[in-house]
Design a protein around this motif. Sequence first.
Motif, PDB file in Angstrom:
ATOM      1  N   ASN A 109       1.733  -3.076  -8.409  1.00  0.00           N
ATOM      2  CA  ASN A 109       1.171  -2.850  -9.749  1.00  0.00           C
ATOM      3  C   ASN A 109       1.937  -3.593 -10.836  1.00  0.00           C
ATOM      4  OD1 ASN A 109      -0.829  -0.959  -8.834  1.00  0.00           O
ATOM      5  ND2 ASN A 109       0.835   0.520  -8.544  1.00  0.00           N
ATOM      6  N   ASP A 110       3.035  -4.242 -10.463  1.00  0.00           N
ATOM      7  CA  ASP A 110       3.840  -4.979 -11.445  1.00  0.00           C
ATOM      8  C   ASP A 110       3.295  -6.401 -11.553  1.00  0.00           C
ATOM      9  OD1 ASP A 110       5.680  -6.178 -13.051  1.00  0.00           O
ATOM     10  OD2 ASP A 110       7.427  -5.757 -11.790  1.00  0.00           O
ATOM     11  N   THR A 111       2.547  -6.669 -12.610  1.00  0.00           N
ATOM     12  CA  THR A 111       1.939  -7.986 -12.804  1.00  0.00           C
ATOM     13  C   THR A 111       2.609  -8.778 -13.925  1.00  0.00           C
ATOM     14  OG1 THR A 111       0.280  -7.047 -14.318  1.00  0.00           O
ATOM     15  CG2 THR A 111      -0.311  -7.175 -11.987  1.00  0.00           C
ATOM     16  N   ASP A 112       3.773  -8.324 -14.356  1.00  0.00           N
ATOM     17  CA  ASP A 112       4.489  -9.036 -15.410  1.00  0.00           C
ATOM     18  C   ASP A 112       5.040 -10.356 -14.868  1.00  0.00           C
ATOM     19  OD1 ASP A 112       5.924  -9.327 -17.980  1.00  0.00           O
ATOM     20  OD2 ASP A 112       7.689  -9.111 -16.698  1.00  0.00           O
ATOM     21  N   PRO A 113       4.682 -11.497 -15.458  1.00  0.00           N
ATOM     22  CA  PRO A 113       5.138 -12.797 -14.927  1.00  0.00           C
ATOM     23  C   PRO A 113       6.651 -12.916 -14.834  1.00  0.00           C
ATOM     24  CG  PRO A 113       3.357 -13.125 -16.499  1.00  0.00           C
ATOM     25  CD  PRO A 113       3.730 -11.675 -16.568  1.00  0.00           C
ATOM     26  N   HIS A 114       7.374 -12.414 -15.850  1.00  0.00           N
ATOM     27  CA  HIS A 114       8.836 -12.495 -15.814  1.00  0.00           C
ATOM     28  C   HIS A 114       9.387 -11.704 -14.627  1.00  0.00           C
ATOM     29  CE1 HIS A 114      12.978 -12.696 -17.276  1.00  0.00           C
ATOM     30  NE2 HIS A 114      13.067 -11.410 -16.966  1.00  0.00           N
ATOM     31  N   SER A 115       8.853 -10.521 -14.421  1.00  0.00           N
ATOM     32  CA  SER A 115       9.308  -9.670 -13.324  1.00  0.00           C
ATOM     33  C   SER A 115       9.010 -10.312 -11.971  1.00  0.00           C
ATOM     34  CB  SER A 115       8.636  -8.298 -13.417  1.00  0.00           C
ATOM     35  OG  SER A 115       9.038  -7.473 -12.348  1.00  0.00           O
TER      36      SER A 115
ATOM     37  N   ASP B 144      -3.219 -11.451  -8.228  1.00  0.00           N
ATOM     38  CA  ASP B 144      -3.144 -11.989  -6.868  1.00  0.00           C
ATOM     39  C   ASP B 144      -1.695 -12.099  -6.407  1.00  0.00           C
ATOM     40  OD1 ASP B 144      -5.914 -12.369  -6.829  1.00  0.00           O
ATOM     41  OD2 ASP B 144      -5.765 -14.442  -7.536  1.00  0.00           O
ATOM     42  N   ILE B 145      -0.853 -12.613  -7.297  1.00  0.00           N
ATOM     43  CA  ILE B 145       0.547 -12.854  -6.939  1.00  0.00           C
ATOM     44  C   ILE B 145       1.287 -11.532  -6.754  1.00  0.00           C
ATOM     45  CG2 ILE B 145       2.709 -13.892  -7.742  1.00  0.00           C
ATOM     46  CD1 ILE B 145       0.886 -15.973  -9.211  1.00  0.00           C
ATOM     47  N   ALA B 146       0.964 -10.551  -7.589  1.00  0.00           N
ATOM     48  CA  ALA B 146       1.588  -9.235  -7.439  1.00  0.00           C
ATOM     49  C   ALA B 146       1.263  -8.637  -6.073  1.00  0.00           C
ATOM     50  CB  ALA B 146       1.122  -8.306  -8.557  1.00  0.00           C
ATOM     51  N   GLN B 147       0.018  -8.756  -5.663  1.00  0.00           N
ATOM     52  CA  GLN B 147      -0.376  -8.237  -4.350  1.00  0.00           C
ATOM     53  C   GLN B 147       0.294  -9.018  -3.223  1.00  0.00           C
ATOM     54  OE1 GLN B 147      -2.286  -5.474  -3.733  1.00  0.00           O
ATOM     55  NE2 GLN B 147      -2.253  -5.145  -5.961  1.00  0.00           N
ATOM     56  N   LEU B 148       0.368 -10.335  -3.380  1.00  0.00           N
ATOM     57  CA  LEU B 148       0.997 -11.183  -2.365  1.00  0.00           C
ATOM     58  C   LEU B 148       2.478 -10.850  -2.209  1.00  0.00           C
ATOM     59  CD1 LEU B 148       0.925 -13.705  -0.473  1.00  0.00           C
ATOM     60  CD2 LEU B 148       1.534 -15.052  -2.520  1.00  0.00           C
ATOM     61  N   PHE B 149       3.188 -10.742  -3.328  1.00  0.00           N
ATOM     62  CA  PHE B 149       4.621 -10.439  -3.268  1.00  0.00           C
ATOM     63  C   PHE B 149       4.860  -9.041  -2.695  1.00  0.00           C
ATOM     64  CE2 PHE B 149       6.396 -13.554  -6.699  1.00  0.00           C
ATOM     65  CZ  PHE B 149       5.902 -14.608  -5.951  1.00  0.00           C
ATOM     66  N   ALA B 150       3.965  -8.112  -3.000  1.00  0.00           N
ATOM     67  CA  ALA B 150       4.119  -6.761  -2.453  1.00  0.00           C
ATOM     68  C   ALA B 150       4.049  -6.788  -0.927  1.00  0.00           C
ATOM     69  CB  ALA B 150       3.030  -5.845  -3.006  1.00  0.00           C
TER      70      ALA B 150
END
Length: 465
Positions: free
Chosen positions: A177-183, A163-169
């Motif tokens: 597609n970057d779902t790494d928490p650190h990233s 969800d957060i990856a899509q929101l930040f995109a």
Amino acid sequence: MKKKIVNIEKNSADFINQDNIHEKEHDKNLWNARVKRDRIAQSIPEWEELKELASKIKEHTLSHLDEYVSTFAENASKRGAVVHWARDAQEHNEIVYNILQERKVTEIIKSKSMLQEECEMTSFLESKGIEVTESDLGERIQQLSHQPPAHIVMPAIEKTTEDIAQLFAKTIGTDPNDTDPHSLNEAMRNNARPKFLRAGAGMTGANFAIAETGTFVVCTNEGNADIGAAVPPLHIASIGIEKIIPKVEDLGIFIRLLSRSALGTPATQYTSHFTGPRKNGELHIIITDNGRSTRLGMEDFWTSLKCIRCGACMNTCPVYRRSGGLSYESTYSGPIGIILSPTFDLEKYKELPYHSTLCGSCSDVCPVKIDISYQIYKWRKLVVDKGYMPSNRKYALKAAGAVLGHPHLFRTTEAFAEKALPIVPDFLIYSSLNPWTQERKMFSMAKNTFRDWYIKNRKEKNDKY
């Protein structure tokens, strides 16, 4: 205009039925916090004594609140803070805006504050042309989602990393597609830091305010309160009157309880003390009531003001864990929300007291010994007394009370149900008139009741039953 009533049953169903992921993850993550809380509490022999002390300190303070609030304000002023008084949310927000307007501030950063959420301060300031950036990661995620916090301590706990990856995109231009928490954390840090540096003011809340010294304490795990207090020249703190404690020596008790109850960790990463403004800076403190003094006068509910906003009751609640915090449509969700929200508007939140099993787990984990489940029960009674209970529920409960209150009638009904349920058509059981079966499968009646088993196996011959 017809008042909006929170439909928590529909909201919960929407959260549960959206997919096969969110409810399970939400439940798992919150229960993990509860398990960690139990583990760390059991490692401290004096845990129950700490809870008792914290409860007594809070009750004593609330019983002399006018004196301690005045003492805090006096000592804070002596140390260079400018103290303001707000009766309600409107006054709070106008005070903030006036301070910013006088200094021509158009951008601010703010740390997580449930009081500011309660006052709907961000939307008020934005309507006046002030840009507000949340410095807490979870709050920033919710801000970008145009949603309120779903949890007191973990605002974005309902969201997955996907969800957060899509929101930040969509909002800050990252790779979906970057779902790494650190990233994801790094991306938000890079996006937010320029805003921190441009901000003309930083805002915080307060976890505790010490009357003896005029100091207030903010607990965070990201250090975001310190950024707001240290980078801009102007620091504005919103403090509810219930956050006052008498002495510095009392603080250690609450610090030991807070993070352990919230996340099962020994302490928050940052426990920041603010006593007066920093050199060449300004500190404004807004001491806010917003219904708290009214709640203090409510015989059955005043002890809810002891709450230290740890969220332990939310983490343990079987209903909250499965229905999600946004279902409550309130600043405060979970068990604590059930007993706080109706104090603001009982008619709007009349359904909340029924969003509970009354299992008592919330009362057990509360670090300041608020009997939350009892207060939920009392709110149910008040809903009935005020005439807010739906007629169908009122008559159903009245009928249930009559059956459960007469043993012979109960056994007769039980025997009838045992024979009738297997032959009743499904369209009658799973109808819109029976909301209980909308999300559940109808249970099967046992062949033998407990009473039958007891009489056969345990009942003494001379025992009249």
